[in-house]
Enzyme design. Structure first.
Site, mmCIF file in Angstrom:
data_model
loop_
_atom_site.group_PDB
_atom_site.id
_atom_site.type_symbol
_atom_site.label_atom_id
_atom_site.label_comp_id
_atom_site.label_asym_id
_atom_site.label_seq_id
_atom_site.Cartn_x
_atom_site.Cartn_y
_atom_site.Cartn_z
ATOM 1 N N SER A 10 0.819 -1.202 0.000
ATOM 2 C CA SER A 10 0.000 0.000 0.000
ATOM 3 C C SER A 10 0.867 1.271 0.000
ATOM 4 C CB SER A 10 -0.954 -0.030 1.202
ATOM 5 O OG SER A 10 -1.962 0.946 1.078
ATOM 6 N N ASP A 67 -8.358 -6.381 -4.921
ATOM 7 C CA ASP A 67 -8.125 -5.070 -4.308
ATOM 8 C C ASP A 67 -8.854 -3.989 -5.104
ATOM 9 O OD1 ASP A 67 -7.153 -3.017 -2.762
ATOM 10 O OD2 ASP A 67 -5.142 -3.035 -3.638
ATOM 11 N N HIS A 122 -6.117 -6.477 -0.909
ATOM 12 C CA HIS A 122 -5.039 -5.516 -0.706
ATOM 13 C C HIS A 122 -3.872 -6.119 0.069
ATOM 14 C CE1 HIS A 122 -3.631 -1.388 -0.801
ATOM 15 N NE2 HIS A 122 -3.449 -1.373 0.512
#
Length: 474
Positions: A167, A393, A453
């Site tokens: 991320s 994601d 994610h």
């Protein structure tokens, strides 16, 4: 050969058992410390800014740690803790229940978890002026920590060193990698830097936001009207980014998320096959501590409600969505209870995660700045760059990642594009595809199937296989 394999497996389970016992008895904890399997410390990276790191030596029963790579893991947020979430929820030796993790990366690498930027996890600042506000400061702080680490632990100077990230950690990893490359060239840091892996990374959120509508529409999570609404706000976000109005782009990004949430009945931005936690539950369980260090900001134990008006309300909403999920109640209790007691060096008045909301909001002006040029510089310098992304994601969807990748000025991009991807399997006896990969020279891309994610959390076996491939162990 079979006997040797069995001996290795037995030794591996004994090593994992020693980690487990280290949390149940004080004498066992001291035993693991004396054996050198774990070490941790603080580094003061700037005045009033203290960064915490935690190292696990590799536990492969058949190889010494010096024969295996060193992997540094960087969490997202910004404000997400590597020593907490990355360690206990994703790739460390134990899970949040302190049970051994079968897919821990520790089998094949030593693991260095760092709570960055300062204020994240057990890292802390003494004054709000010390919070990092941009990527340059984040990278500069990490150079101080890495120099201290490699100077004090010379046994790792020749070990292949990789940075893996997730991320917003991916954006930080890119900036840190470029500064580390320069430091090595200048001779100020001695280490064998071998590559960086950018997982579901925040390299260019403008491209991600622009792809949200088409992605959700293709998955039957938006109708025509919803697609039009999302596409309209996405264009506003991209326009603000292109003009360099990054704070405005951040506020528009928050509005885009609200529009998506409304039109999709609360789709989870981290895995589209699930739903987000209802806001009421998020508010009731929210444990962010708004420090009284900064006058004018809330000084209660709870953040303002998500209905708060103005820019602060939007920031709080973003903070809740993108940091809160990294600080679940069980993890917070573990880190502020048994782990803090085990580590012994955490200041009494410092709580794990207590400053994270400040970390997030202090970086406001940096959120929407693209970092594609940094990736280009890394590729031009010959640094091995891996991009990997979870199929499910949304916040950093694969369509968006592929889009910014096409903006690279790397001379070999056309040859990379011409390649066909290769299917990967975690079980050689199964025909079920786990991922696809494409590699050309020093760029690799992994499409991880059935993952959101948090790839290692969702698909632990495939994440481990990918790490071994990136570090040239498979």
């Amino acid at each position: 050969m079979e006997l040797s394999r069995r001996i290795c497996l037995v030794r591996l389970w004994l090593l994992l058992l020693s980690f487990l016992l280290g949390f149940s008895a004080g004498s066992a904890i001291h035993w693991t410390e004396q054996e050198g399997k774990e070490i941790w410390d603080y580094v003061t990276v700037r005045k009033d800014a203290h960064m915490f790191w935690w190292l696990y030596y590799a536990t492969n029963p058949c190889k010494n740690f010096s024969e295996l790579p060193l992997v540094m893991w960087l969490q997202g947020g910004p404000g997400g803790s590597s020593t907490g979430f990355g360690n206990f929820e994703e790739i460390g030796p134990l899970d949040t229940q302190l049970n051994p993790r079968n897919t821990t990366w520790l089998q094949w690498a030593s693991l260095l978890f760092v709570d960055n930027p300062v204020g994240t996890g057990f890292s802390y600042v003494n004054t709000t002026d010390a919070y990092a506000k941009d990527l340059n400061t984040v990278a500069s702080d990490m150079m101080v920590l890495l120099k201290s680490f490699f100077d004090c632990h010379e046994e790792f100077q020749t070990v292949p060193f990789y940075i893996f990230s997730e991320s917003y950690g991916g954006k930080m990893a890119a900036g840190i990698s470029l500064e580390l490359y320069k430091a090595i060239q200048e001779g100020t840091i001695k280490c064998n830097f071998s590559g960086v892996a950018l997982g579901d990374s925040w390299i260019s959120l403008g491209h991600s936001v622009l792809s949200w509508g088409p992605y959700l529409y293709s998955m039957s999570l938006l109708d025509n009207q919803g697609l039009a609404e999302v596409s309209d706000i996405a264009e506003q976000v991209l326009n603000a980014v292109n003009k360099g109005f990054y704070k405005e782009a951040t506020q528009l990004w928050a509005k885009a998320e609200m529009i998506i949430e409304k039109n999709t009945d609360g789709v989870n931005f981290y895995n589209i096959l699930t739903k987000s936690t209802p806001e009421s539950a998020m508010e009731s369980s929210l444990e962010f501590i708004w420090s009284p260090l900064e006058s004018g900001w809330p000084q209660t134990r709870r953040a303002p409600p998500t209905s708060a008006s103005g820019a602060l309300g939007l920031k709080v909403r973003l903070c809740q969505r993108h940091v809160r999920h990294l600080q679940g109640d069980a993890l917070s209790q573990l880190m502020n209870g048994p782990i803090k007691k085990k580590l012994k060096i955490i200041p009494e008045d410092i709580s794990w995660g207590a400053q994270s909301s400040y970390v997030f909001i202090s970086m406001e002006g940096d959120f929407m700045k693209p970092a594609i040029d940094i990736v280009d510089k890394l590729l031009a310098a010959g640094v091995n760059v891996t991009v990997y992304n979870g199929q499910l994601d949304l916040i950093v969807d694969t369509m968006g990642q592929e889009s910014w990748l096409q903006k690279l000025k790397w001379p070999q991009l056309s040859k990379f594009n011409q390649l066909k991807w290769k299917a990967l399997y975690t079980d050689p006896k199964s025909s079920e595809t786990s991922a696809f990969v494409k590699t050309y020279e020093n760029l690799a891309f992994y499409w991880i199937l059935k993952a959101g994610h948090m790839v290692p959390s969702d698909q632990g076996e495939m994440a481990l296989k990918m790490m071994r491939m990136v570090t040239e162990q498979e």
